[in-house]
Motif scaffolding. Structure first.
Motif, PDB file in Angstrom:
ATOM      1  N   LEU A  56     -14.423 -26.143 -16.267  1.00 16.46           N
ATOM      2  CA  LEU A  56     -14.226 -26.450 -17.690  1.00 16.46           C
ATOM      3  C   LEU A  56     -14.249 -27.943 -18.012  1.00 16.46           C
ATOM      4  N   ILE A  57     -13.683 -28.778 -17.141  1.00 16.23           N
ATOM      5  CA  ILE A  57     -13.542 -30.200 -17.487  1.00 16.23           C
ATOM      6  C   ILE A  57     -14.851 -30.850 -17.944  1.00 16.23           C
ATOM      7  N   PRO A  58     -15.995 -30.621 -17.254  1.00 22.06           N
ATOM      8  CA  PRO A  58     -17.221 -31.329 -17.640  1.00 22.06           C
ATOM      9  C   PRO A  58     -17.649 -31.051 -19.084  1.00 22.06           C
ATOM     10  N   LEU A  59     -17.199 -29.937 -19.653  1.00 21.94           N
ATOM     11  CA  LEU A  59     -17.620 -29.623 -21.008  1.00 21.94           C
ATOM     12  C   LEU A  59     -17.057 -30.618 -22.017  1.00 21.94           C
ATOM     13  N   PHE A  60     -15.988 -31.318 -21.632  1.00 21.16           N
ATOM     14  CA  PHE A  60     -15.302 -32.162 -22.606  1.00 21.16           C
ATOM     15  C   PHE A  60     -15.399 -33.654 -22.322  1.00 21.16           C
ATOM     16  N   VAL A  61     -16.134 -34.058 -21.283  1.00 25.79           N
ATOM     17  CA  VAL A  61     -16.124 -35.490 -20.953  1.00 25.79           C
ATOM     18  C   VAL A  61     -17.535 -36.081 -21.041  1.00 25.79           C
ATOM     19  N   LYS A  62     -17.582 -37.420 -20.926  1.00 20.80           N
ATOM     20  CA  LYS A  62     -18.850 -38.142 -21.061  1.00 20.80           C
ATOM     21  C   LYS A  62     -19.720 -37.978 -19.814  1.00 20.80           C
ATOM     22  N   PHE A 110     -21.023 -40.141 -17.837  1.00 23.54           N
ATOM     23  CA  PHE A 110     -20.696 -40.959 -16.667  1.00 23.54           C
ATOM     24  C   PHE A 110     -19.599 -40.290 -15.845  1.00 23.54           C
ATOM     25  N   ILE A 111     -18.623 -39.698 -16.547  1.00 22.41           N
ATOM     26  CA  ILE A 111     -17.539 -39.039 -15.823  1.00 22.41           C
ATOM     27  C   ILE A 111     -18.064 -37.799 -15.116  1.00 22.41           C
ATOM     28  N   ILE A 112     -19.033 -37.113 -15.760  1.00 22.27           N
ATOM     29  CA  ILE A 112     -19.635 -35.963 -15.082  1.00 22.27           C
ATOM     30  C   ILE A 112     -20.309 -36.412 -13.795  1.00 22.27           C
ATOM     31  N   PHE A 113     -21.008 -37.547 -13.874  1.00 20.74           N
ATOM     32  CA  PHE A 113     -21.663 -38.075 -12.669  1.00 20.74           C
ATOM     33  C   PHE A 113     -20.622 -38.350 -11.581  1.00 20.74           C
ATOM     34  N   GLN A 114     -19.493 -38.958 -11.991  1.00 17.03           N
ATOM     35  CA  GLN A 114     -18.445 -39.250 -11.000  1.00 17.03           C
ATOM     36  C   GLN A 114     -17.887 -37.975 -10.395  1.00 17.03           C
ATOM     37  N   MET A 115     -17.765 -36.930 -11.240  1.00 21.23           N
ATOM     38  CA  MET A 115     -17.259 -35.664 -10.702  1.00 21.23           C
ATOM     39  C   MET A 115     -18.261 -35.051  -9.728  1.00 21.23           C
ATOM     40  N   THR A 116     -19.560 -35.248 -10.016  1.00 21.42           N
ATOM     41  CA  THR A 116     -20.567 -34.764  -9.068  1.00 21.42           C
ATOM     42  C   THR A 116     -20.383 -35.459  -7.719  1.00 21.42           C
ATOM     43  N   MET A 117     -20.215 -36.787  -7.774  1.00 22.21           N
ATOM     44  CA  MET A 117     -20.021 -37.521  -6.520  1.00 22.21           C
ATOM     45  C   MET A 117     -18.744 -37.065  -5.818  1.00 22.21           C
ATOM     46  N   LEU A 118     -17.724 -36.744  -6.645  1.00 23.28           N
ATOM     47  CA  LEU A 118     -16.457 -36.260  -6.081  1.00 23.28           C
ATOM     48  C   LEU A 118     -16.705 -35.008  -5.241  1.00 23.28           C
ATOM     49  N   LEU A 119     -17.482 -34.078  -5.800  1.00 26.43           N
ATOM     50  CA  LEU A 119     -17.763 -32.836  -5.077  1.00 26.43           C
ATOM     51  C   LEU A 119     -18.587 -33.121  -3.826  1.00 26.43           C
ATOM     52  N   GLN A 152     -29.146 -33.607 -17.935  1.00 28.38           N
ATOM     53  CA  GLN A 152     -29.466 -33.646 -16.499  1.00 28.38           C
ATOM     54  C   GLN A 152     -28.202 -33.740 -15.664  1.00 28.38           C
ATOM     55  N   ASP A 153     -27.269 -34.627 -16.114  1.00 28.46           N
ATOM     56  CA  ASP A 153     -26.050 -34.835 -15.344  1.00 28.46           C
ATOM     57  C   ASP A 153     -25.242 -33.555 -15.247  1.00 28.46           C
ATOM     58  N   MET A 154     -25.155 -32.855 -16.415  1.00 29.59           N
ATOM     59  CA  MET A 154     -24.323 -31.663 -16.414  1.00 29.59           C
ATOM     60  C   MET A 154     -24.947 -30.577 -15.571  1.00 29.59           C
ATOM     61  N   TRP A 155     -26.266 -30.406 -15.643  1.00 32.19           N
ATOM     62  CA  TRP A 155     -26.939 -29.407 -14.821  1.00 32.19           C
ATOM     63  C   TRP A 155     -26.702 -29.708 -13.345  1.00 32.19           C
ATOM     64  N   LEU A 156     -26.861 -30.967 -12.986  1.00 36.60           N
ATOM     65  CA  LEU A 156     -26.705 -31.340 -11.587  1.00 36.60           C
ATOM     66  C   LEU A 156     -25.272 -31.068 -11.125  1.00 36.60           C
ATOM     67  N   TYR A 157     -24.311 -31.311 -12.049  1.00 36.34           N
ATOM     68  CA  TYR A 157     -22.918 -31.053 -11.691  1.00 36.34           C
ATOM     69  C   TYR A 157     -22.711 -29.580 -11.364  1.00 36.34           C
ATOM     70  N   TYR A 158     -23.191 -28.699 -12.264  1.00 31.44           N
ATOM     71  CA  TYR A 158     -22.956 -27.270 -12.013  1.00 31.44           C
ATOM     72  C   TYR A 158     -23.716 -26.785 -10.784  1.00 31.44           C
ATOM     73  N   ALA A 209     -28.387 -37.846  -2.521  1.00 32.56           N
ATOM     74  CA  ALA A 209     -29.648 -38.534  -2.817  1.00 32.56           C
ATOM     75  C   ALA A 209     -30.160 -38.126  -4.189  1.00 32.56           C
ATOM     76  N   ILE A 210     -30.041 -36.824  -4.513  1.00 30.69           N
ATOM     77  CA  ILE A 210     -30.532 -36.356  -5.812  1.00 30.69           C
ATOM     78  C   ILE A 210     -29.682 -36.924  -6.948  1.00 30.69           C
ATOM     79  N   ALA A 211     -28.360 -36.969  -6.724  1.00 33.68           N
ATOM     80  CA  ALA A 211     -27.463 -37.426  -7.777  1.00 33.68           C
ATOM     81  C   ALA A 211     -27.628 -38.925  -8.039  1.00 33.68           C
TER      82      ALA A 211
END
Lengths: 292, 338
Positions: free
Chosen positions: B38-44, B46-55, B175-181, B246-248
């Motif tokens: 749920l979190i990515p639906l509500f943030v910018k 850049f934060i989604i990108f950081q969450m991707t890196m987190l995962l 793109q960021d959100m797709w990559l995150y999911y 590498a993709i992110a």
């Protein structure tokens, strides 16, 4: 043949750097059974202290003695404050502690003395040694100091009560405690000595690689390689390992085509792995037999 | 300096974590999962990108956790496997024009092979020697990637630029959100697989080796096979994480995969709690955000602040996030009783 002899000589000259560092690595390994990844940074910090003393007008040998004393004390303080509480913790926690120490020292040194490269004086001068272009008087002096340290360590461990107690505490801590040795303080002493040896190594190396907060990273890796090659249990082996790594590095660079400067480091590392696999105890070390 | 050493006086390299203590309860897992969805639906972005890196880093930390917490072997060389995975993905995408999703399993398989082979010499080493050998591998890797022989493929010092994939089927996602999911789906799949692996026969073999190698071999566990297998699995997962990374980041270069990365992953594992898989995400958050916080506290002293924080973690919660979780659980149980 002359090329070969020259390269060996040049290898011995660079090997002296590694031998110095390897001696400090082995010292701490003897005391605490771990490799201290912050060793290089501790040596770097000591070297900066001596440089600062000289900037304030203390003569070279005065600064040298003061720095060695400071490093000895600092090593003991670090052990008492940070690593004594971790003595019973798993190795993993200790390694994390070394990395934290590394980050702290590196960053503090960078803040106090900034990251610009500094000249560092040598007490031996830098003219050619005995007319040879390949080895300078400083490098010869460095080899001399390394061998002298080795000799002193040998006498210390062989003929003094404290040296004997340290050896006992390192090899059989339980039994050592039963005969009344304060093993905890022996470890602190080991830290102090390793730190002092490291500071001497730093002051000898600094004129060659120049003084800056990151000067020790490469040297420490070669120091590890040297210590592993000679055997982590043997100070003599570590010094010999240092010279051998230096010679090996130079010969490979000369005779194998395509090995430029960028491949020298991987070769030292490949050497570590090969030695560990073929002869884990090193050339001069003793294999540890475990009772189960 | 005697030739014999008492084994009884030695602290164990890795403490034994029972296999039930390695995962989260069902309810807690669902809460964490819901938050991650749920979190990515509500943030910018850049934060989604950081969450991707987190995962992605959490995957890499978890891979190390399987190796160390599961089978009791050290590694300071995970950045090498991460680099191989990243380069495999990047080269396949850029030179062979392959779909990004298809490159990940290949990156995983290549790294599995690499890790399995590296596990062979590592068999003869233990403890600090193994740490040293893997440390050597990690330091050598950037130099090897820069080599002239491979420059045609790897792009040498310059590295390779990777294109970021768009969301498929015309989904209305950035793109960021797709990559995150996408990353989240891959991470969950690998997490579930890892938990099952550790509960299986092989997982029990890993743990037996960790707790006592000699006893394990006496019980009929093929020590050599399972130790190399652990290396292979760990490297494989790290490779997938590397490919995702590498993709992110859209870029691979030798200097992105230095010993620094390996040390970060190692610290992530220690902070998250050795042998506790969900801790990987906490460890990953530590290595991504704490350097930033340290920089915020003091620019010049960021390294020192980082080191001090690390010491605080070691002294206050030596078992990392796992300890915090256990204390929280006990508190919750107490509150329920009252």
């Amino acid at each position: 043949m002359e090329l070969f002899a020259n390269q060996v000589l040049a290898g011995i000259a660079t090997g002296a750097i590694y031998a110095c560092m390897a001696l400090a690595v082995v010292m701490i390994y003897q005391a605490i059974d771990h490799l201290n990844f912050a060793q290089g940074e501790m040596a770097m910090f000591s070297t900066f202290v001596s440089w600062q003393l000289m900037q304030w007008g203390v003569p070279y040998w005065g600064a040298f003695v003061l720095t060695v004393a400071f490093s000895f004390a600092a090593g003991i303080v670090i052990e008492r404050l940070l690593f004594k509480p971790l003595a019973k913790a798993p190795i993993l926690t200790n390694v994390a502690g070394f990395i934290a120490l590394y980050a702290i020292i590196n960053s503090v040194a960078g803040l106090i003395w900034d990251f610009t490269i500094k000249q560092y004086p040598t007490p031996f001068g830098s003219s050619p040694f005995l007319g040879s272009q390949l080895i300078s008087t400083h490098q010869a002096g460095m080899i001399g100091i390394t061998l002298l340290m080795l000799l002193l360590l040998f006498f210390f461990f062989r003929f003094t009560r404290v040296g004997l107690a340290m050896r006992a505490a390192a090899s059989l801590p339980e039994s050592a405690r039963l005969v009344g040795i304060n093993t905890s303080w022996m470890i602190a002493l080991g830290w102090g000595m390793a730190s002092a040896i490291g500071s001497i190594a730093g002051m000898m190396i600094a004129p060659v690689v120049f003084l800056e907060p990151n000067m020790m990273l490469g040297v420490l890796i070669y120091g590890f390689a040297a210590a592993v090659l000679g055997g982590l249990t043997s100070p003599f082996g570590a010094v010999m390992g240092g010279f051998l790594v230096g010679i090996f590095e130079n010969l490979v660079g000369t005779y194998i085509p395509g090995v430029g400067n960028e491949l020298k480091l991987p070769i030292a590392l490949a050497l570590i792995i090969v030695v560990l696999v073929v002869k884990p105890a090193g050339l001069f070390g003793r294999a540890i037999v475990k009772r189960v | 300096m005697s030739a014999a050493e008492e084994i009884v006086t030695e602290a164990p390299a890795v403490e034994a974590v029972p296999k039930r203590a390695m995962t989260l309860g069902y309810g807690t897992s669902l809460v964490v999962l819901a938050a991650l969805i749920l979190i990515p639906l509500f943030v910018k972005n850049f934060i989604i990108f950081q969450m991707t890196m987190l995962l992605i880093y959490a995957l890499a930390v978890m891979a190390l956790n399987i190796l160390t917490g599961g089978s009791g072997q050290f590694s300071l060389g995970q950045s090498a496997f991460y680099a191989v995975g990243a380069y495999t993905s990047a080269i396949l995408m850029e030179h062979a024009g392959m779909n990004y999703a298809l490159t990940l399993p290949i990156a995983g398989i290549v790294c599995f092979g690499f890790g399995f082979l590296f596990g062979q010499p590592a068999l003869r080493l233990s403890g600090v020697y193994l740490a040293l050998a893997t440390f050597a591998l990690a330091t050598a890797m950037p130099q090897l990637l820069k080599l002239g022989y491979f420059e045609h493929w790897t792009g040498g010092v310059q590295g390779l630029v990777v294109t970021k994939p768009d969301a498929p089927f015309g989904l209305p996602l950035s793109q960021d959100m797709w990559l995150y999911y996408f990353t989240l789906a891959v991470s969950i799949a690998i997490y579930v697989a890892s938990v099952n692996l550790l509960r299986s026969r092989s997982g029990r073999a890993f743990m037996a080796i960790r707790d006592n190698e000699i006893a394990a071999s006496a019980m009929g566990v093929d020590v050599a096979l399972y130790k190399t297998l652990a290396f292979g699995v760990s490297a494989g997962i790290t490779g997938v994480a590397g490919g995702l990374g590498a993709i992110a980041v859209q870029f691979v270069a030798p200097d992105g995969y230095t010993i620094q990365l390996a040390i970060s992953l190692f610290l992530g594992m220690v902070v998250g709690g050795v042998g506790w898989l969900p801790g990987s995400i906490v460890g990953s958050a530590f290595i991504i955000f704490v350097p930033n916080i340290a920089e915020g506290i003091s620019k010049g002293l960021s390294g020192a602040v980082f080191g001090v924080l690390l010491f605080l973690v070691i002294f206050l919660v030596p078992h990392g996030a796992r300890q915090v979780a256990i204390v929280a659980q006990q508190l919750a149980a107490k509150l329920k009783k009252n």
